[in-house]
Structure formats: structure tokens, C-alpha cells
Design an enzyme around this catalytic site. Structure first.
Site, mmCIF file in Angstrom:
data_model
loop_
_atom_site.group_PDB
_atom_site.id
_atom_site.type_symbol
_atom_site.label_atom_id
_atom_site.label_comp_id
_atom_site.label_asym_id
_atom_site.label_seq_id
_atom_site.Cartn_x
_atom_site.Cartn_y
_atom_site.Cartn_z
ATOM 1 C CD GLN A 105 -3.015 1.210 1.791
ATOM 2 O OE1 GLN A 105 -2.445 1.441 3.589
ATOM 3 N NE2 GLN A 105 -4.103 1.530 2.212
ATOM 4 C CE1 TYR A 176 -2.969 9.718 7.111
ATOM 5 C CE2 TYR A 176 -4.172 7.165 6.271
ATOM 6 C CZ TYR A 176 -3.572 8.128 7.688
ATOM 7 O OH TYR A 176 -3.514 8.581 8.674
ATOM 8 N NE ARG A 228 -8.738 0.576 2.218
ATOM 9 C CZ ARG A 228 -8.547 0.033 3.503
ATOM 10 N NH1 ARG A 228 -7.599 0.673 4.362
ATOM 11 N NH2 ARG A 228 -10.153 -0.533 4.095
ATOM 12 N N GLY A 320 -9.608 -6.617 9.547
ATOM 13 C CA GLY A 320 -7.714 -5.906 9.769
ATOM 14 C C GLY A 320 -7.916 -5.943 10.961
ATOM 15 N NE ARG A 321 -11.955 -2.698 13.882
ATOM 16 C CZ ARG A 321 -12.636 -1.731 13.912
ATOM 17 N NH1 ARG A 321 -12.890 -1.411 15.350
ATOM 18 N NH2 ARG A 321 -13.898 -2.368 13.255
HETATM 19 C C1 FMN Z 1 -4.333 -1.154 13.525
HETATM 20 C C2 FMN Z 1 -4.642 -0.758 12.085
HETATM 21 C C3 FMN Z 1 -3.803 0.348 11.352
HETATM 22 C C4 FMN Z 1 -4.330 0.768 10.332
HETATM 23 N N1 FMN Z 1 -3.419 1.543 9.087
HETATM 24 C C5 FMN Z 1 -4.404 1.402 8.212
HETATM 25 C C6 FMN Z 1 -3.409 1.549 6.921
HETATM 26 O O1 FMN Z 1 -2.022 1.576 7.365
HETATM 27 N N2 FMN Z 1 -4.388 1.861 5.692
HETATM 28 C C7 FMN Z 1 -5.211 1.887 5.454
HETATM 29 O O2 FMN Z 1 -5.580 1.920 4.312
HETATM 30 N N3 FMN Z 1 -6.197 1.508 6.478
HETATM 31 C C8 FMN Z 1 -6.018 1.645 7.697
HETATM 32 N N4 FMN Z 1 -5.792 0.844 8.854
HETATM 33 C C9 FMN Z 1 -7.881 0.737 8.540
HETATM 34 C C10 FMN Z 1 -8.313 -0.864 7.749
HETATM 35 O O3 FMN Z 1 -7.666 -1.024 7.156
HETATM 36 C C11 FMN Z 1 -9.110 -1.013 8.147
HETATM 37 O O4 FMN Z 1 -10.526 -0.277 6.794
HETATM 38 C C12 FMN Z 1 -9.911 -1.255 9.076
HETATM 39 O O5 FMN Z 1 -9.877 -0.989 10.721
HETATM 40 C C13 FMN Z 1 -11.892 -1.458 9.063
HETATM 41 O O6 FMN Z 1 -11.466 -3.013 8.960
HETATM 42 P P1 FMN Z 1 -11.947 -4.455 10.051
HETATM 43 O O7 FMN Z 1 -13.150 -3.740 10.983
HETATM 44 O O8 FMN Z 1 -11.818 -5.007 9.747
HETATM 45 O O9 FMN Z 1 -10.560 -3.834 11.230
HETATM 46 C C14 FMN Z 1 -6.203 0.127 10.201
HETATM 47 C C15 FMN Z 1 -6.915 -0.569 10.824
HETATM 48 C C16 FMN Z 1 -5.822 -0.804 11.875
HETATM 49 C C17 FMN Z 1 -6.736 -1.461 12.922
#
Ligand code: FMN
Length: 374
Positions: A105, A176, A228, A320-321
Site C-alpha cells: 500500500q 491522507y 482505496r 483487519g482487526r
Molecule cells: C491497527 C490499524 C492500522 C491501520 N492502518 C491502515 C493503513 O495503514 N492503511 C489503510 O488503508 N487502513 C488502515 N487501517 C484501516 C483498516 O484497513 C480497516 O479499514 C479498518 O480497520 C476496518 O476494518 P476492520 O473492522 O476489519 O478492522 C488500519 C486499521 C487498524 C486497526
């Protein structure tokens, strides 16, 4: 044996020009704050990816900065110079070891960069600070600088190819730099980079063109380019669902390999901009149709959540989480052990879960972010 209800999650999927994903589950991009100060990855970070790459079809890495002044986080891994290629390769190899595809990314933090990481020179489309966050007023980029950043996205794409990735994702979400150019809130320019919706699209589209040019020049095999985006902003003026539908119509004509919506909850509904009570994900999927595959995301924890998200019609879903909380999520569903999935972070299991210290600190010090940390 898999519970047949969940079989749709495990159908293989061909993306781009013949890249085969073994299932429909993607690891969402997640920053981990764990790289060395020089931008090279740490062993802990590589292990964290390795552990989470065994089951999923594709892993999208944390965002990586394409220029020095684009660094958005402490402990971010860098891709802004050729010296970083071996470090980038360590992550790609760890992900690909067990058959997952690796997507880098690529991003620029713009006005969200911590000043101490960019020698105080915080830049954006216009001199408009982030509302209510105590962030500095950024400096508006000159035309020459904008053109240089576009080439830097291309250079980082070339590094991703050399480091063995299967693709790059342009991080046009989460506020961003790319989003700062698309947003009527942060982009108040009156030159060819801003002023109307069409002009606010100039920077994102120029990036797509440059990245695709580099792929055509350097990639020997099929190499994916995804984009994205965040569908809405809270500010006024700000990106509305109507703006986003225009964005995706334009992106859908760009021969991209996928679009990836950024949502905290895949069930969330629009704030404004459309008279539609369906979820944002359903509206987006309907608009995109079969022009380009969409990745859905947001609060998918159980196997049933995943199935429900897939039933919106998107071909791919990202976790993600949940993959931080339970790195064996995919294997459990595949083996009919979905009842064993853990959906709350276990505060005693940092080491067992191979979560690097800075990421662990961020999780336990942010109540309400991860289930289990209230
Ligand atoms: C620890 C953490 C770091 C994240 N860093 C990024 C990132 O670098 N780039 C991005 O597009 N989204 C980032 N996100 C957002 C996740 O990609 C995702 O869209 C969001 O957490 C919702 O999905 P989830 O409910 O499955 O966690 C981050 C989320 C978390 C929890």
C-alpha cells in the site's frame, strides 16, 4: 470439514490478468508503528505478517511512504528510496511464503504527517489544517512539487516490482494526501489541480496513470494496481456519497484491478449525498457493477459477518482487526472450527499472537478501538 454455508468464502478468484487468489479473504492494510527509524522493517514486523499470511488469499501491507515528507507515522516502513528494496522484499517474501499474494500500500501522509518526521515541512493540496486535531497548517504544494510526487508514486511502484510484490494499492483513503486532493475541504486550489470536482480528480487520476505506466514498463508478469478510497467526510464542505460515486465512475474506466472501500463497518449507511437507505457498500457495489472488483471491509469478526458482507455482491472482503485478534481465523473456518474463532483481544496473549510492541501499545491504549479493550 468446512461447514458448507461458508464455502462461498473459499471459492478461488482470478484478479487482474490471471492472478489466482485461493479464497475471498484479504488482510486489510494495517499500520503497525514497528519499523526501525531508518524505515527498514523489524524482525517482529516480519513475523507478524508471516503469521497472518497462512490462510488469506491476499495481504495488503501497512501503508508505506513514497517520499521522505510523506511519512505519516512513527515506525512506518519506507519505500522512498532504492536502499529500502531489501527491506520491502522481506515483507513480500514473508507474505508469499504460504501462497498469499502481497500488495504494497503506497501513500503520502500530506497534512497528517507528524511535523517532527518531516522536518516541520508539512504539505497538502492547500493550506488547510485538519479540523479539531491540533495539527499544523500545511504548506500548499507547488505544481512542480505535485509533479514530482506523482513520479515518486511511480518510483515506489518500480521498487515494489523489484521487491517481488504482486501489486500496489494507492492509498486514497483515510484523509491522507490523495484524499486531500479529492476533498473540497482540503483542496481549495484554483489551478488545474482543484476548483471543480473534475479538477479535484486530476491528482488521483494522474497517479493512476503514472503507476500504470511504470507497471507496463517494468513488470514482467501480471501486477495488480488497486485504489482505496473513503466514501465520505464528516466536514462541510467535504466528500459526499455523490462525489464518491463520481470518483468510482471515473476510476472504473481506468482499467484498475480492484477498488477497495475504507469503512469501519461494512453495514454503515450514507451520511449525505444520496437518497438511499442501503449500506454504503451495497450502493458502491451496485454502481461499480462488473466493471472492476470491489473489496469490502469493516467490522467483520465472525464467519457469519463475512458471509453477510460477501452477500452484498462484492467478490472480496478484507479483515483487519479480526486478523490481529485471531491470526488463524481463515484456517478455523476452513476446517469447520468457526465456533473457536476469538473475537475479543486477549490481553495476555501479545506474544502468542506475535503482535509487535508498538502495535500492542497502540491497541491497549485506545479504548473502544479493538473489541476486548473497553
Ligand atoms: C491497527 C490499524 C492500522 C491501520 N492502518 C491502515 C493503513 O495503514 N492503511 C489503510 O488503508 N487502513 C488502515 N487501517 C484501516 C483498516 O484497513 C480497516 O479499514 C479498518 O480497520 C476496518 O476494518 P476492520 O473492522 O476489519 O478492522 C488500519 C486499521 C487498524 C486497526
Amino acid at each position: 470439514m468446512i461447514n458448507e454455508n461458508y464455502a462461498p468464502l473459499f471459492e478461488s478468484y482470478t484478479i487482474g490478468k490471471g492472478i489466482q487468489l485461493k479464497n475471498r479473504i484479504v488482510m486489510a492494510p494495517m499500520t503497525n508503528w514497528s519499523s526501525h527509524p531508518d524505515g527498514t522493517v523489524t524482525d517482529a514486523e516480519v513475523k507478524y505478517y508471516q503469521r497472518r499470511s497462512n490462510g488469506v488469499g491476499m495481504v495488503i501491507t501497512a501503508c508505506t511512504n513514497v517520499t521522505r515528507n510523506g511519512k505519516g507515522f512513527h515506525g512506518e516502513f519506507a519505500a522512498d528510496r532504492d536502499e529500502m528494496i531489501p527491506s520491502l522484499r522481506r515483507v513480500a517474501s514473508a507474505i508469499k511464503e504460504n501462497g498469499a499474494k502481497a500488495i504494497l500500500q503506497i501513500f503520502h501522509g500530506g497534512r497528517q504527517a507528524p511535523p517532527e518526521l518531516v522536518d516541520g515541512d508539512v504539505v497538502s493540496a492547500s493550506a488547510v489544517p485538519l479540523e479539531g486535531a491540533g495539527k499544523p497548517v500545511p504548506r500548499a504544494l507547488t505544481e512542480t512539487e505535485i509533479e514530482s510526487i506523482i513520479r515518486d508514486f511511480g518510483e515506489t511502484t518500480r521498487r515494489a516490482i523489484e521487491a517481488g510484490y504482486d501489486g500496489v494499492e494507492l492509498h486514497g483513503a483515510n484523509g491522507y494526501l490523495i484524499q486531500q486532493f479529492f476533498s473540497p475541504h482540503s483542496n481549495r486550489r484554483n489551478d488545474r489541480w482543484g476548483g471543480t470536482l473534475e479538477k479535484r480528480l486530476t491528482f488521483p487520476l494522474a497517479l493512476v496513470d503514472e503507476v500504470k505506466r511504470v507497471v507496463a514498463e517494468y513488470a514482467k508478469e501480471s501486477f495488480l494496481v488497486g485504489y482505496r478510497f473513503s466514501p465520505e467526510e464528516a466536514e462541510t464542505p467535504g466528500i459526499t456519497m455523490a462525489d464518491t460515486l463520481a470518483l468510482i465512475d471515473t476510476l472504473a474506466e481506468k482499467d484498475l484491478d480492484y477498488l477497495h472501500v475504507s469503512l469501519q463497518d461494512f453495514r454503515s449507511t450514507p451520511r449525505r449525498g444520496v437518497e438511499d437507505t442501503r449500506s454504503r457498500l451495497e450502493i458502491i457495489q451496485e454502481r461499480v457493477g462488473d466493471r472492476v472488483p470491489v473489496i469490502g471491509v469493516g467490522s467483520i469478526y465472525s464467519a457469519n459477518d463475512a458471509l453477510e458482507a460477501l452477500e452484498t455482491g462484492v467478490p472480496l472482503i478484507a479483515l483487519g482487526r479480526e486478523l490481529i485478534i485471531d491470526p488463524e481465523w481463515v484456517q478455523k473456518v476452513e476446517q469447520g472450527r468457526e465456533s473457536e474463532i476469538v473475537t475479543k483481544i486477549n490481553k495476555n496473549h501479545q506474544h502468542e499472537l506475535e503482535i509487535p510492541d508498538p502495535l500492542w501499545q497502540a491497541i491497549i491504549n485506545s479504548p473502544g478501538w479493538f473489541p476486548g479493550i473497553e
